[in-house]
Write a protein that holds these residues in place. Structure first.
Motif, mmCIF file in Angstrom:
data_model
loop_
_atom_site.group_PDB
_atom_site.id
_atom_site.type_symbol
_atom_site.label_atom_id
_atom_site.label_comp_id
_atom_site.label_asym_id
_atom_site.label_seq_id
_atom_site.Cartn_x
_atom_site.Cartn_y
_atom_site.Cartn_z
ATOM 1 N N SER A 137 15.399 -17.116 21.065
ATOM 2 C CA SER A 137 15.403 -16.276 20.412
ATOM 3 C C SER A 137 15.891 -14.835 19.818
ATOM 4 N N TYR A 183 16.562 -24.712 13.704
ATOM 5 C CA TYR A 183 17.296 -24.354 12.440
ATOM 6 C C TYR A 183 17.139 -25.635 11.641
ATOM 7 N N ARG A 225 17.760 -18.940 13.548
ATOM 8 C CA ARG A 225 17.205 -19.887 13.797
ATOM 9 C C ARG A 225 18.652 -20.976 14.053
#
Ligand code: NOJ
Length: 762
Positions: free
Chosen positions: A36, A240, A300
């Motif tokens: 991330s 996502y 994401r």
């Protein structure tokens, strides 16, 4: 990797890693937070329109469609874009595998629909109506696929249980009639429909595909309740949310509702309007969608890309992908304006010996339902009748590509069904029909075969071409299911019932093999001349070899039903919702799931007067098994706390403590027959009815094993229970709770064949 075997055949026994990574090195994913951080830093270097490009599908500027879903590249940052391909059962609209073909995202696995209605057109793409079984299979699928560095997109989130009106429609006067809404209460949602998605998130699924349909009156792709509150907060999902293709109906509501990527996006050829792209840009500029939200969406999207190391050494997209897609969608069209739009190029062949694995899985997923006096396995018989329209190669060609379920809801009449239709189907590069495989086998044994494929002829019982009466009549019947349409009924098609009855009148040794999407009715099951029945599902391209292996006992049948077969349709779950066509009410397609969790075996358990024909978990072997009556249970923590230990924190999949092992259960199983075989002991949990709210099922599956046992051998089956397995969802507290009182554990060989039990006091 390749698994043309339809997942619905992955019965209780075959919760194995579906994807062998023989061709791809296994990868170790980065930790989510590290991935991330990389994603955020990547996104911080992007312009606004590049960020929009990460959340909106597009095919770039060329006329050829490279992949079913495509994200454009950001060349200055060496980002090659993303290629997405269907689907759960193999590479769709391509001619072979995923990673080696340069496909970044596999649009699967599927656990929605789960199978509330066995008539649903897409149940066969998933793992059946039991959430625990589906959860194990989702976990294994996601883990196996992502170990090769390919992203998964777990779908269709959530409650997308029927195909009929899965999308909105527009009346002549412009009134929009909204898509079907599944109204599901919070407890049923958590304990049934969400359960397997939680396994997928815990296993690391890169993305979740939101469904076409509505949940509790809001489009699934715009529902912040299910996308933000449940998926991203409660299940701590860090990847996502991608829309099903064309499931986005506006810009702000969908982006703010939690949708991170629109597919297919800005692709006019696909025929869907685009609501992200320029419209999203305008919305961000007008402050209707915050820039922060756009960054979150883009980050994401990039997180799984870094997590699975797709920034390093990912194979280039096979140049044949565009042409195959083009031909699949349009055929070899002779439209002058399209002339020269693609050039046929050789495909990269990455099939290796995957047919072997498909053959094994096809046999493993076959369920032996009836076997009178050891009819099977076949031994030294030499005179065979091969009957039924499910035997030969399809007369319509070896790859069936209707443009949608509505075009051909019944499939084709003559030819084997090894897989269903729609985006979950695959393009065969080889197909071994039952006719080909069985004929080869019988010839090698020096026998003879007599053939009759036309079910109508068989049903009429003329049999003028059949002489002498065969020792064995093998009757192959089939049922079709496809995306885009629900099944008209649960029968095997094309006069199948009459065909069984006529065959059985001719032949006292009639063996019926069914190929189909799951539940099919068998009103002839008790006919005494029907000596054996095999439910072989949709086993993939080695369909002929897989069934031959089981018929002659090269493979022991150890598949168990991942659903119940009712005696008639009245006990097959709530009907598909159908609203009269002349409705003018935009919200007419609304269905309350009033049965709660009582589908499949939970329905039969709750209605003691009702008996299925064959129950969930059932299946015979060529040998016999016994189970010792004593079920041993060991609480791993000494005693059970009712509540989750929140101090353990949260990680993808939800509260960490939910996944703590709280008990180990063991039981002994013995092979008492006269040959080797595999037993499938199962564990069911019964929570107390008096300390849980109404709606608690009588019992639920919470474990299964597959034990290979030699003749006379005894082995111990071990079931590990997690905190979640003993909990119910408390709708007031909004948390999982282990109820007070006595929890009963049952073990046996099906949901009705219970051999041992014990209790735990909480
Ligand atoms: C629609 C289907 O519902 C979905 O499962 C599939 O992934 C997309 N089309 C793309 O083909």
């Amino acid at each position: 990797m390749h698994f043309a075997t339809a997942p619905s055949v992955v019965c209780l026994i075959t919760a194995i890693r579906l994807v062998s990574a023989v061709d791809s090195p296994l990868i170790t994913p980065l930790a989510w937070d590290e991935a991330s951080e990389k994603a955020k830093s990547f996104v911080s270097q992007l312009t606004m329109s590049e960020k929009i490009g990460l959340v909106t599908g597009s095919y770039g500027s060329g006329p050829i469609l490279p992949c079913v879903g495509t994200l454009a590249a950001v060349e200055r940052l060496n980002y090659t874009g993303l290629c997405m391909s269907d689907g759960p059962n193999g590479v769709n609209r391509a001619d072979s595998e995923f990673r080696m073909k340069g496909v970044h995202v596999l649009l699967g696995p599927s656990t929605g629909p789960m199978g509330r209605h066995p008539r649903g057109g897409r149940g066969w793409e998933g793992f059946g109506p039991d959430p625990y079984l589906a959860g194990v299979a989702m976990n294994e699928s996601v883990t196996g696929i992502e170990a090769t560095g390919v992203q998964t997109s777990s779908k269709h989130y959530i409650g997308n249980e029927q195909e009929t009106q899965r999308n909105p429609s527009t009346k002549d006067d412009g009134t929009v009639i909204e898509a079907v809404s599944a109204n599901i209460d919070d407890r049923t949602l958590h304990e049934l429909y969400l359960w397997p998605f939680a396994n997928a998130v815990r296993a690391g699924t890169a993305s979740v595909m939101c469904a076409y349909s509505r949940l509790n009156q809001t489009y699934s792709c715009a529902s912040s309740e299910i996308l933000d509150t449940i998926l991203k907060d409660e299940l701590a999902f860090l990847g996502y949310v991608v829309s099903d293709f064309g499931a986005t109906h506006s810009t702000v509501d969908f982006a703010e509702g939690g949708l991170d990527m629109e597919m297919p996006g800005n692709v006019t050829a696909a025929g869907f309007p685009c609501y992200f792209g320029d419209k999203l840009l305008e919305a961000v500029q007008a402050n209707k969608v915050s820039e922060e939200r756009l960054e979150d969406m883009a980050s994401r999207v990039m997180t799984p890309y870094f997590r699975l190391h797709q920034d390093k050494d990912f194979p280039m997209i096979d140049p044949a992908t565009g042409p195959v897609l083009f031909v699949t969608q349009l055929g070899h069209v002779q439209v002058p304006s399209m002339a020269g739009m693609f050039t046929e190029v050789p495909a990269i062949d990455v099939r290796a010996d995957h047919a072997r694995g498909i053959r094994e899985l096809g046999a493993a997923g076959t369920v032996l339902l009836k076997n009178v006096n050891g009819t099977l396995p076949l031994t030294n018989q030499t005179s065979f009748a091969l009957f039924g329209n499910g035997l030969p190669d399809p007369t319509i060609g070896s790859t069936f590509v209707p443009t949608g379920g509505e075009d051909a809801p019944e499939g084709y009449e003559i030819g084997t069904f090894d897989i269903g239709g729609g985006s979950g189907s695959v393009r065969h590069t080889d197909l071994v029909s039952p006719l080909e495989a069985i004929r080869t086998k019988v010839k090698a044994l020096g026998g003879r075969v007599q053939l009759l494929f036309d079910n109508n002829e068989i049903a009429a019982g003329r049999f003028t071409t059949i002489y002498p009466t065969p020792q064995v009549c093998l009757l192959f019947l089939k049922a079709w299911a496809t995306e885009g349409a629900d099944r008209p009924d649960l029968n095997l098609q094309w006069n199948a019932t009459m065909a069984v009855e006529s065959t059985a009148r001719l032949c006292p040794n009639t063996i019926v093999v069914t190929h189909g999407p799951g539940v099919v009715l068998m009103p002839w099951a008790d006919n005494e001349n029907v000596t054996a029945i095999l439910a072989a599902h949709y086993p993939g391209e080695e369909i002929g070899n897989s069934i031959t292996d089981v018929l002659w006992g090269t493979v022991e049948p150890s598949g168990r039903l991942p659903y119940s077969i009712p005696k008639d349709e009245a006990d097959a779950g709530p009907p598909i919702l159908v609203v009269p066509e002349n409705t003018t009410d935009p919200g007419a397609w609304t269905e309350d799931f009033v049965e709660g969790q009582m589908i499949d075996y939970r329905y039969f358990d709750a209605n003691s007067g009702k008996e299925p024909l064959y129950e969930f978990g059932y299946g015979l072997s060529y040998t016999e098994f016994d189970m010792a009556p004593g079920l041993n249970v060991q609480l791993t923590g000494g005693s059970l706390n009712q509540h989750v230990n929140k101090s353990m924190g949260i990680a993808p999949g939800g509260m960490v403590d939910l996944w703590t092992n709280v008990a180990v259960v063991t039981v002994n199983v013995t092979n008492t027959g006269d040959r080797a075989g595999a037993a499938v002991p199962q564990l069911y949990v019964s929570l107390p009815q008096d300390t849980t709210p109404p709606g608690t099922p009588v019992k639920v599956l919470r474990g299964f094993n597959k034990l290979h046992l030699r003749k006379g051998e005894t082995k111990q089956a071990t079931f590990e229970l997690l905190r979640r397995d003993l909990s119910y969802w408390d709708v007031q507290e909004k948390e999982w709770v282990i109820p007070r009182g006595q929890i009963t554990l049952f073990s046996g060989f099906s949901s009705k064949d219970i051999r041992a039990n014990t209790t735990i006091s909480v």
